[in-house]
Design a protein around this motif. Structure first.
Motif, PDB file in Angstrom:
ATOM      1  N   LEU A  35       0.780  -1.332   0.133  1.00 15.69           N
ATOM      2  CA  LEU A  35      -0.156  -0.056  -0.142  1.00 15.69           C
ATOM      3  C   LEU A  35       0.986   1.313  -0.049  1.00 15.69           C
ATOM      4  O   LEU A  35       0.561   2.235  -0.683  1.00 15.69           O
ATOM      5  CB  LEU A  35      -0.952  -0.014   1.161  1.00 15.69           C
ATOM      6  CG  LEU A  35      -2.376  -0.521   1.182  1.00 15.69           C
ATOM      7  CD1 LEU A  35      -3.113  -0.295   2.424  1.00 15.69           C
ATOM      8  CD2 LEU A  35      -2.741  -0.161  -0.169  1.00 15.69           C
ATOM      9  N   LEU A  62      -4.028   9.863 -13.093  1.00 14.72           N
ATOM     10  CA  LEU A  62      -4.365   8.778 -12.637  1.00 14.72           C
ATOM     11  C   LEU A  62      -5.679   8.091 -12.490  1.00 14.72           C
ATOM     12  O   LEU A  62      -5.770   6.913 -12.891  1.00 14.72           O
ATOM     13  CB  LEU A  62      -3.828   8.740 -10.988  1.00 14.72           C
ATOM     14  CG  LEU A  62      -3.914   7.514 -10.082  1.00 14.72           C
ATOM     15  CD1 LEU A  62      -2.700   6.821 -10.617  1.00 14.72           C
ATOM     16  CD2 LEU A  62      -3.915   7.829  -8.608  1.00 14.72           C
ATOM     17  N   LEU A  63      -6.542   9.064 -12.502  1.00 20.93           N
ATOM     18  CA  LEU A  63      -8.000   8.873 -12.702  1.00 20.93           C
ATOM     19  C   LEU A  63      -8.376   8.654 -14.077  1.00 20.93           C
ATOM     20  O   LEU A  63      -9.415   8.177 -14.480  1.00 20.93           O
ATOM     21  CB  LEU A  63      -8.761   9.742 -12.167  1.00 20.93           C
ATOM     22  CG  LEU A  63      -8.785   9.699 -10.464  1.00 20.93           C
ATOM     23  CD1 LEU A  63      -9.388  10.632  -9.741  1.00 20.93           C
ATOM     24  CD2 LEU A  63      -8.882   8.374  -9.939  1.00 20.93           C
ATOM     25  N   GLU A  75      -6.300   4.823 -15.383  1.00 23.96           N
ATOM     26  CA  GLU A  75      -6.329   3.819 -14.337  1.00 23.96           C
ATOM     27  C   GLU A  75      -5.365   2.994 -14.249  1.00 23.96           C
ATOM     28  O   GLU A  75      -4.913   2.035 -13.477  1.00 23.96           O
ATOM     29  CB  GLU A  75      -7.790   3.346 -13.758  1.00 23.96           C
ATOM     30  CG  GLU A  75      -8.626   4.440 -13.469  1.00 23.96           C
ATOM     31  CD  GLU A  75      -9.808   4.881 -14.320  1.00 23.96           C
ATOM     32  OE1 GLU A  75      -9.544   4.780 -15.585  1.00 23.96           O
ATOM     33  OE2 GLU A  75     -10.661   5.557 -13.855  1.00 23.96           O
ATOM     34  N   ALA A 115      -2.351   2.951 -11.713  1.00 30.64           N
ATOM     35  CA  ALA A 115      -2.621   2.523 -10.602  1.00 30.64           C
ATOM     36  C   ALA A 115      -2.391   1.157 -10.221  1.00 30.64           C
ATOM     37  O   ALA A 115      -1.797   0.584  -9.516  1.00 30.64           O
ATOM     38  CB  ALA A 115      -3.822   3.033 -10.011  1.00 30.64           C
ATOM     39  N   LEU A 116      -3.128   0.325 -11.294  1.00 32.97           N
ATOM     40  CA  LEU A 116      -2.632  -0.954 -11.205  1.00 32.97           C
ATOM     41  C   LEU A 116      -1.306  -1.356 -11.624  1.00 32.97           C
ATOM     42  O   LEU A 116      -0.902  -2.358 -10.713  1.00 32.97           O
ATOM     43  CB  LEU A 116      -3.553  -1.782 -12.296  1.00 32.97           C
ATOM     44  CG  LEU A 116      -5.119  -1.952 -12.009  1.00 32.97           C
ATOM     45  CD1 LEU A 116      -5.769  -2.840 -13.381  1.00 32.97           C
ATOM     46  CD2 LEU A 116      -5.160  -2.619 -10.848  1.00 32.97           C
ATOM     47  N   MET A 155     -15.772   6.955 -13.965  1.00 33.41           N
ATOM     48  CA  MET A 155     -14.496   6.332 -13.828  1.00 33.41           C
ATOM     49  C   MET A 155     -14.797   4.620 -14.059  1.00 33.41           C
ATOM     50  O   MET A 155     -15.925   4.295 -13.933  1.00 33.41           O
ATOM     51  CB  MET A 155     -14.088   6.763 -12.471  1.00 33.41           C
ATOM     52  CG  MET A 155     -13.636   8.104 -12.469  1.00 33.41           C
ATOM     53  SD  MET A 155     -12.986   8.446 -10.669  1.00 33.41           S
ATOM     54  CE  MET A 155     -12.700  10.128 -10.868  1.00 33.41           C
ATOM     55  N   ASP A 156     -13.512   3.847 -13.927  1.00 35.13           N
ATOM     56  CA  ASP A 156     -13.655   2.549 -14.135  1.00 35.13           C
ATOM     57  C   ASP A 156     -13.372   2.049 -12.572  1.00 35.13           C
ATOM     58  O   ASP A 156     -13.235   2.748 -11.656  1.00 35.13           O
ATOM     59  CB  ASP A 156     -12.750   1.980 -15.067  1.00 35.13           C
ATOM     60  CG  ASP A 156     -11.183   2.189 -14.643  1.00 35.13           C
ATOM     61  OD1 ASP A 156     -10.890   2.401 -13.488  1.00 35.13           O
ATOM     62  OD2 ASP A 156     -10.359   1.818 -15.517  1.00 35.13           O
ATOM     63  N   VAL A 192     -11.120   0.762 -11.045  1.00 31.96           N
ATOM     64  CA  VAL A 192      -9.955   1.271 -10.200  1.00 31.96           C
ATOM     65  C   VAL A 192     -10.157   2.557  -9.511  1.00 31.96           C
ATOM     66  O   VAL A 192      -9.972   2.929  -8.338  1.00 31.96           O
ATOM     67  CB  VAL A 192      -8.657   1.122 -11.056  1.00 31.96           C
ATOM     68  CG1 VAL A 192      -7.396   1.788 -10.260  1.00 31.96           C
ATOM     69  CG2 VAL A 192      -8.380  -0.340 -11.501  1.00 31.96           C
ATOM     70  N   LEU A 215      -9.905   3.704  -5.703  1.00 30.37           N
ATOM     71  CA  LEU A 215      -8.904   4.782  -5.235  1.00 30.37           C
ATOM     72  C   LEU A 215      -9.886   6.017  -4.459  1.00 30.37           C
ATOM     73  O   LEU A 215      -9.474   6.647  -3.473  1.00 30.37           O
ATOM     74  CB  LEU A 215      -8.170   5.554  -6.420  1.00 30.37           C
ATOM     75  CG  LEU A 215      -7.144   4.696  -7.111  1.00 30.37           C
ATOM     76  CD1 LEU A 215      -6.822   5.059  -8.280  1.00 30.37           C
ATOM     77  CD2 LEU A 215      -6.183   4.402  -6.170  1.00 30.37           C
ATOM     78  N   LEU A 222      -2.809   1.527   7.969  1.00 35.01           N
ATOM     79  CA  LEU A 222      -1.789   0.850   7.618  1.00 35.01           C
ATOM     80  C   LEU A 222      -1.606  -0.308   8.850  1.00 35.01           C
ATOM     81  O   LEU A 222      -0.578  -1.036   8.465  1.00 35.01           O
ATOM     82  CB  LEU A 222      -0.490   1.695   7.460  1.00 35.01           C
ATOM     83  CG  LEU A 222      -0.678   2.345   6.233  1.00 35.01           C
ATOM     84  CD1 LEU A 222       0.774   3.257   6.435  1.00 35.01           C
ATOM     85  CD2 LEU A 222      -0.268   1.513   5.151  1.00 35.01           C
TER      86      LEU A 222
END
Lengths: 192, 192, 192
Positions: free
Chosen positions: A132, A155-156, A159, A162-163, B39-40, B42, B46, B71
């Motif tokens: 993480l 990032l959005l 995507e 991120a993966l 969005m998809d 992922v 997020l 965490l």
């Protein structure tokens, strides 16, 4: 376990180079966004620093490591500023700044995902938490850059990034926990 | 003062359930925004994680509690991800996603205002500071969600939410300081 | 070195006044943005608090000083709220709210650049790191304000502000390290 002093020193050096490379490419990605927004040289340096230092700063804050790395050693700032100035003078010659931005972000994500996971493991985090933190380290700088520049985070929109960060950090941590030497684990983590 | 081990354990369990419920509804609110932004999957996870973990992370950083809660225990991440995936598969059937979002935000604010204030009190904060930390815990996740999604924060368009969080945390802290048992104080704080 | 208790007390008092003044002008700048966005009184107070407390909060987190200043003493919150309410009732009479905003930001930058650098020096930071922390303290509140209000940060449109903060903090730290008394160094740092 069972690493001797020389190995630790070599690892430290390796981490440092990884960090330098990651900060340089993220600083470049920040400077490219500043270029697309037609900022001046000060804006280039500010956005480059936010992008390059953002992920590592959040990682250090979450792990309770204060002050963060860029306040302990002036090298990082020098690298980020130099890259920003270099991009300032060359960005107009790049054919597709958006394509260059995507590449810089992808390389930076690979480097920081592995680096963030390794630092979290060294700080005693459990494997899933290290994965993480690798993702957080790899993604936060770019998100902060896009938020400050008033854009939907890349990032959005992509995507898959991120993966990729998740997979890179996960492969690296898995190989490390299984006792594989660090170097091949690192290469495998970044290749993903 | 004078609480015995059993009470503390019961309180811990209660706080944990509050936190789980708060994270679940905030994760749902984040996923609803991701749905509105098309969005998809992922992106859903997020944004759900940022919304669900944001307030508690800032609270933990401000109190010097590192690493933050998500965490230390993988449960939180599992909850937020599950909620995000569930919303991903059902959101298109919801008649008014904006109305559902408002409800999720309101419930999450009530839960986190009381939870943040309680955690601050346990950490030794004075009552007025605990009220402030309750407001910060309750509001930051939603603000981070809206900032990342490039929207004017809902909190600033529906300012009544901020007042509700303030009132909830204040009533709770007042009742706690006056020595009322926790459970009724909690209900009163959330009802406000 | 070699300062006695009385000097330290005087310095503490001075830092406190600087901080109060900086928070007041930044709170005013936040409230002016809230006014331009036609928010209600709650929005004024929220944005004023974010702008006034943002820089110092990040500085305290980076230095590992938790909880941050505004959770240790209710004065700061009272000041920021009072300023926000005062602006709420008077802003419509100001001829040019944008010009007032630029002035408030410039004064706040000068105060916080010097204050952030001084606090970093007191915390044992090296001179170059203190200059950086001065810049972070001076700029982060305004950036957070603009990001939350969904604007391109003023700092990136008037980049001269970042240079001014850098120069102010640098002059101040240089004079302090060279052993100049604090008061003239402070004036020089703010004048830049």
């Amino acid at each position: 376990g069972g690493r001797c002093g020389i190995e630790v020193t070599a690892l430290d050096a390796l981490l440092r180079w990884l960090d330098l490379a990651g900060i340089a490419v993220f600083a470049a990605s920040g400077a490219l966004v500043a270029s697309r927004k037609r900022m001046d040289a000060v804006g280039f340096i500010l956005i480059a620093a936010v992008t390059g230092f953002g992920g590592g700063t959040l990682r250090d804050l979450l792990l309770g490591r204060t002050p963060p790395f860029w306040l302990r050693d002036p090298t990082w700032l020098a690298v980020a500023s130099s890259v920003a100035v270099a991009v300032f003078f060359t960005a107009h010659r790049i054919e597709s700044r958006f394509r260059a931005l995507l590449w810089a972000d992808a390389v930076g994500l690979a480097l920081f995902a592995v680096l963030g996971a390794e630092i979290a493991l060294l700080a005693g985090a459990r494997p899933w938490a290290a994965v993480l933190l690798g993702v957080v380290t790899a993604t936060f700088g770019g998100v902060a850059r896009d938020v400050i520049c008033n854009e939907i985070p890349l990032l959005l929109r992509k995507e898959i990034y991120a993966l990729a960060a998740l997979a890179g950090a996960a492969v690296y941590v898995l190989l490390r926990v299984e006792g594989v030497w660090r170097d091949p684990a690192l290469l495998a983590g970044m290749a993903v």
